[in-house]
Design a protein around this motif. Structure first.
Motif, mmCIF file in Angstrom:
data_model
loop_
_atom_site.group_PDB
_atom_site.id
_atom_site.type_symbol
_atom_site.label_atom_id
_atom_site.label_comp_id
_atom_site.label_asym_id
_atom_site.label_seq_id
_atom_site.Cartn_x
_atom_site.Cartn_y
_atom_site.Cartn_z
ATOM 1 N N UNK A 3 0.739 -1.099 0.092
ATOM 2 C CA UNK A 3 0.007 -0.183 0.187
ATOM 3 C C UNK A 3 0.928 1.415 0.034
ATOM 4 N N UNK A 4 1.938 1.166 0.987
ATOM 5 C CA UNK A 4 3.032 2.360 0.868
ATOM 6 C C UNK A 4 3.217 2.742 -0.395
ATOM 7 N N UNK A 53 2.455 5.958 -3.086
ATOM 8 C CA UNK A 53 3.586 6.925 -3.585
ATOM 9 C C UNK A 53 3.374 6.899 -4.871
ATOM 10 N N UNK A 54 3.210 5.935 -5.587
ATOM 11 C CA UNK A 54 3.398 5.947 -7.337
ATOM 12 C C UNK A 54 2.148 6.772 -7.878
ATOM 13 N N UNK A 107 7.216 15.440 -13.956
ATOM 14 C CA UNK A 107 5.892 15.371 -13.834
ATOM 15 C C UNK A 107 5.573 14.048 -12.751
ATOM 16 N N UNK A 108 4.469 14.134 -12.458
ATOM 17 C CA UNK A 108 4.062 12.721 -11.515
ATOM 18 C C UNK A 108 4.457 11.388 -12.178
ATOM 19 N N UNK A 109 4.218 11.263 -13.523
ATOM 20 C CA UNK A 109 4.386 10.210 -14.022
ATOM 21 C C UNK A 109 5.762 9.941 -14.282
ATOM 22 N N UNK A 165 11.723 6.809 -10.480
ATOM 23 C CA UNK A 165 12.145 6.356 -9.030
ATOM 24 C C UNK A 165 11.937 4.757 -9.158
ATOM 25 N N UNK A 166 11.185 4.168 -10.141
ATOM 26 C CA UNK A 166 11.282 2.681 -10.533
ATOM 27 C C UNK A 166 12.684 2.214 -10.962
#
Length: 391
Positions: A226-227, A231-232, A313-315, A321-322
């Motif tokens: 869930x964390x 975050x994603x 951007x968010x995406x 990050x991945x």
């Protein structure tokens, strides 16, 4: 001749049902004609003035009256070809149009409003309220007129029933918990997380259900997933009440008496390739162990914070990050531990004998990121701190 038994679904895709027959307007109507039919159906007990239809559906058209007249004619023609309705569905009234009152209709919208009103009655039992709420959420668990998300008049109605769904399902889960119906609570919460995956309370009650069933391991694994999910998707952390649940779960996790082979199998469940990527709460425990080791044995440990820039951007940040997590995991040893603190920062804990070793490790992470990343970074910021040693 009066027609009986036409049931209309407006939650989800507009659908008409009569006995064993089903008619989906999307199979034969254009988008604009569906919008017209949906508006008339949702106001079928009224005569809708031409001016209201124009203002609602053709506000920016050069010749709106002609567009309306043609659309009504086309709608009638296509519906007659389907032979689903025994009477003409859309009829002309003075200065407007309406749904033919000779066609008796029942709508899930009205059924939902009726159930919502019944659920608020004070003279019924909890069991009866649970049954009513169960029927209600089964109706409104799909968006209102989901094929018309871009039509302005639908927005407030859609948001109202989305809010009603969330409030109703929370009430139902609270009742299930009070009645100790924990399996039912888990089932309800699991479905609710699929309907609205970013509504945190649904996940909260799912964890409550798992805890109530003493499924602590499942609850821990779900919390850790869930964390990352929050975050994603929304670049935010979980609320304090959900984090408090995790602390409670850790304290409550119980292991029955096992032999050594069972114990090793249990512990081996957590093995993974590469360095250990864990939840931040778990990382803090590793840090405390490392700090004690550093003070006791004069061991050297370093904390490294990697940070991606704010200009994405968010995406894009999710993608970066991945790739960064992959670069860290593939650059470190199995004994090293790291976590994602928030949507833009990762922190690693490394036992290291010399400062130049930690510099080599950081450079290896950056090199692996550069070699495999989908989005290149000119600079990947990092900060290094050595755990204090007791001299």
């Amino acid at each position: 001749m009066q027609q009986h038994g036409v049931y209309v679904n407006v939650f989800g895709e507009l659908t008409f049902k009569k006995n064993d027959l089903v008619f989906k307007p999307t199979d034969v109507l254009s988008k604009n004609l569906i919008h017209l039919l949906e508006f008339l159906i949702c106001h079928r007990h009224q005569v809708i003035a031409k001016e209201q239809l124009i203002d609602t559906l053709w506000p920016n058209t050069n010749n709106p009256e002609s567009a309306l007249k043609f659309s009504v004619h086309r709608l009638r023609s296509l519906l007659e070809k389907e032979s689903f309705f025994d009477e003409q569905l859309v009829i002309t009234k003075k200065n407007g149009y309406s749904i033919n009152p000779l066609i008796l209709m029942t709508c899930d919208l009205e059924k939902a409003d009726q159930l919502l009103s019944m659920s608020k009655q004070k003279d019924i039992s909890i069991k009866q309220k649970m049954e009513i709420l169960g029927q209600l959420i089964d109706i409104i668990d799909k968006p209102f007129l989901q094929n018309s998300v871009d039509v302005m008049w639908c927005h407030s109605i859609r948001e109202y029933y989305k809010s009603t769904y969330n409030a109703s399902v929370i009430q139902l889960m609270q009742y299930a918990h009070e009645q100790s119906e924990f399996n039912q609570l888990v089932i309800i919460a699991q479905k609710a997380t699929q309907v609205d995956p970013l509504y945190e309370d649904h996940h909260y009650y799912y964890l409550i259900g798992l805890i109530s069933l003493k499924r602590y391991r499942d609850a821990i694994e779900y919390y850790q997933w869930l964390i990352g999910h929050f975050h994603k998707e929304v670049q935010t952390s979980l609320s304090p009440k959900v984090k408090d649940l995790y602390t409670f779960i850790i304290k409550q996790e119980q292991i029955n008496h096992v032999n050594m082979n069972q114990l090793m199998n249990e512990l081996d469940d957590f093995q993974s390739e590469g360095s250990y990527y864990c939840d931040y709460e778990v990382f803090k425990r590793y840090y405390q162990i490392a700090k004690r080791s550093s003070e006791r044995d004069h061991a050297s440990y370093y904390v490294v914070l990697f940070e991606i820039p704010d200009s994405f951007s968010h995406q894009q940040s999710n993608t970066i990050m991945e790739d960064l997590i992959f670069a860290i995991q593939s650059s470190l040893r199995k004994g090293d531990v790291f976590t994602r603190m928030n949507p833009k920062q990762c922190v690693i804990l490394i036992p290291c004998e010399a400062c130049n070793n930690i510099d080599n490790i950081v450079n290896r992470v950056k090199k692996n990121y550069k070699s495999n990343a989908e989005i290149p970074l000119i600079t990947l910021k990092h900060h290094i701190t050595q755990l204090s040693k007791k001299i």
